[in-house]
Scaffold this motif. Structure first.
Motif, PDB file in Angstrom:
ATOM      1  N   VAL A  69      29.101 -17.741 -17.469  1.00 53.30           N
ATOM      2  CA  VAL A  69      28.336 -17.466 -17.335  1.00 53.30           C
ATOM      3  C   VAL A  69      27.256 -16.438 -18.051  1.00 53.30           C
ATOM      4  O   VAL A  69      27.323 -16.992 -19.681  1.00 53.30           O
ATOM      5  CB  VAL A  69      28.504 -15.927 -16.066  1.00 53.30           C
ATOM      6  N   PHE A  70      26.216 -16.431 -17.863  1.00 52.60           N
ATOM      7  CA  PHE A  70      25.099 -15.632 -18.961  1.00 52.60           C
ATOM      8  C   PHE A  70      25.664 -14.175 -18.749  1.00 52.60           C
ATOM      9  O   PHE A  70      25.192 -13.574 -17.373  1.00 52.60           O
ATOM     10  CB  PHE A  70      23.659 -15.420 -18.443  1.00 52.60           C
ATOM     11  N   VAL A  71      25.644 -13.371 -19.754  1.00 55.67           N
ATOM     12  CA  VAL A  71      25.806 -12.185 -19.696  1.00 55.67           C
ATOM     13  C   VAL A  71      23.723 -11.673 -20.212  1.00 55.67           C
ATOM     14  O   VAL A  71      23.713 -11.766 -21.532  1.00 55.67           O
ATOM     15  CB  VAL A  71      26.627 -11.196 -20.834  1.00 55.67           C
ATOM     16  N   ALA A  72      22.540 -10.854 -19.971  1.00 56.18           N
ATOM     17  CA  ALA A  72      21.753 -10.293 -19.411  1.00 56.18           C
ATOM     18  C   ALA A  72      21.322  -9.131 -20.419  1.00 56.18           C
ATOM     19  O   ALA A  72      22.028  -8.221 -19.608  1.00 56.18           O
ATOM     20  CB  ALA A  72      20.858 -10.675 -18.502  1.00 56.18           C
ATOM     21  N   VAL A  73      20.966  -8.578 -21.089  1.00 53.99           N
ATOM     22  CA  VAL A  73      20.779  -7.025 -21.505  1.00 53.99           C
ATOM     23  C   VAL A  73      19.467  -6.830 -21.995  1.00 53.99           C
ATOM     24  O   VAL A  73      18.967  -7.273 -22.775  1.00 53.99           O
ATOM     25  CB  VAL A  73      21.887  -6.754 -22.339  1.00 53.99           C
ATOM     26  N   ARG A  74      18.597  -5.508 -20.736  1.00 49.67           N
ATOM     27  CA  ARG A  74      17.372  -4.912 -21.534  1.00 49.67           C
ATOM     28  C   ARG A  74      17.440  -4.364 -22.728  1.00 49.67           C
ATOM     29  O   ARG A  74      18.078  -2.912 -22.706  1.00 49.67           O
ATOM     30  CB  ARG A  74      17.106  -4.572 -20.213  1.00 49.67           C
ATOM     31  N   PRO A  75      16.675  -4.293 -23.673  1.00 46.02           N
ATOM     32  CA  PRO A  75      16.504  -3.495 -25.471  1.00 46.02           C
ATOM     33  C   PRO A  75      16.804  -1.987 -24.474  1.00 46.02           C
ATOM     34  O   PRO A  75      17.438  -1.422 -25.921  1.00 46.02           O
ATOM     35  CB  PRO A  75      15.438  -3.910 -25.262  1.00 46.02           C
ATOM     36  N   GLU A  76      16.377  -1.366 -23.501  1.00 47.70           N
ATOM     37  CA  GLU A  76      15.738  -0.415 -23.227  1.00 47.70           C
ATOM     38  C   GLU A  76      17.321   0.115 -22.820  1.00 47.70           C
ATOM     39  O   GLU A  76      17.189   1.268 -22.737  1.00 47.70           O
ATOM     40  CB  GLU A  76      15.175   0.299 -22.566  1.00 47.70           C
ATOM     41  N   SER A  77      18.141  -0.772 -22.669  1.00 42.81           N
ATOM     42  CA  SER A  77      19.663  -0.062 -21.876  1.00 42.81           C
ATOM     43  C   SER A  77      20.724  -0.089 -23.764  1.00 42.81           C
ATOM     44  O   SER A  77      21.587   0.376 -22.132  1.00 42.81           O
ATOM     45  CB  SER A  77      20.095  -0.964 -20.721  1.00 42.81           C
ATOM     46  N   VAL A  78      20.311  -0.196 -24.693  1.00 37.71           N
ATOM     47  CA  VAL A  78      20.945  -0.268 -26.090  1.00 37.71           C
ATOM     48  C   VAL A  78      20.726   0.681 -26.105  1.00 37.71           C
ATOM     49  O   VAL A  78      19.373   1.342 -26.807  1.00 37.71           O
ATOM     50  CB  VAL A  78      20.537  -1.035 -26.612  1.00 37.71           C
ATOM     51  N   ALA A  79      21.343   2.019 -26.608  1.00 41.29           N
ATOM     52  CA  ALA A  79      21.386   3.255 -27.406  1.00 41.29           C
ATOM     53  C   ALA A  79      21.821   3.087 -28.621  1.00 41.29           C
ATOM     54  O   ALA A  79      22.936   2.150 -29.170  1.00 41.29           O
ATOM     55  CB  ALA A  79      22.573   4.056 -26.782  1.00 41.29           C
ATOM     56  N   LEU A  80      21.484   3.513 -29.934  1.00 38.04           N
ATOM     57  CA  LEU A  80      21.679   3.315 -31.128  1.00 38.04           C
ATOM     58  C   LEU A  80      22.511   4.387 -31.793  1.00 38.04           C
ATOM     59  O   LEU A  80      21.854   5.767 -31.407  1.00 38.04           O
ATOM     60  CB  LEU A  80      20.684   3.116 -32.108  1.00 38.04           C
ATOM     61  N   TRP A  81      23.443   4.088 -32.485  1.00 39.46           N
ATOM     62  CA  TRP A  81      24.489   4.954 -33.022  1.00 39.46           C
ATOM     63  C   TRP A  81      24.798   4.997 -34.815  1.00 39.46           C
ATOM     64  O   TRP A  81      24.541   4.333 -34.786  1.00 39.46           O
ATOM     65  CB  TRP A  81      25.307   6.074 -32.639  1.00 39.46           C
TER      66      TRP A  81
END
Length: 151
Positions: A69-81
């Motif tokens: 499979v491919f996993v796709a992640v949108r930049p706005e879905s990533v939170a930084l801590w």
């Protein structure tokens, strides 16, 4: 892409993907296409509600999946801590800020680590977190924000 009925993407002199703009942007087939439409693309193997990534690491997904499979992640879905977050996100990874580029009202952050991601954070959050290239961070993504589809 906004006016096209069909899109053809050429990479290194060969067609790597063709289809409607919606299909190409929702299901990129190569890292190049994913970057064109603003996604991080991670190939792996689905094992239930987890994808074991080809490059190492694991991603929790909302729906059962199996096989390549491919996993796709949108930049706005990533939170930084700056410290390991607690709470509901099932995906939490240590990372390092590789580069940061102003992108409209946000800063696009390229992240290195076990899982290679791109995150968009507001300029205010970027400053408040004290981020700069080389800064260690934690990245989190909810499983429901991860797209997964067959290779």
């Amino acid at each position: 892409m906004a006016l096209a009925d069909r899109v053809v993407v050429v990479e290194e002199g060969r067609v790597v993907q063709a289809g409607t703009p919606a299909d190409v942007s929702r299901h990129p087939r190569t890292d190049y296409v994913a970057r064109l439409v603003g996604l991080a693309l991670l190939p792996g193997t689905g094992e239930g509600t987890t994808v074991r990534l080809d490059g190492g690491g694991r991603v929790a997904v909302a729906e059962e999946t199996a096989g390549p499979v491919f996993v796709a992640v949108r930049p706005e879905s990533v939170a930084l801590w700056t410290t390991r977050p607690e709470g509901s996100p099932r995906n939490v990874w240590p990372a390092r800020l590789v580069s940061a580029t102003p992108h409209g009202s946000t800063v696009r952050c390229e992240l290195g680590g076990e899982v290679q991601l791109v995150a968009d954070v507001t300029a205010t959050a970027f400053a408040e977190l004290g981020l700069a290239p080389g800064t260690p961070v934690w990245a989190s993504v909810k499983a429901s924000d991860v797209a997964v589809y067959a290779r």
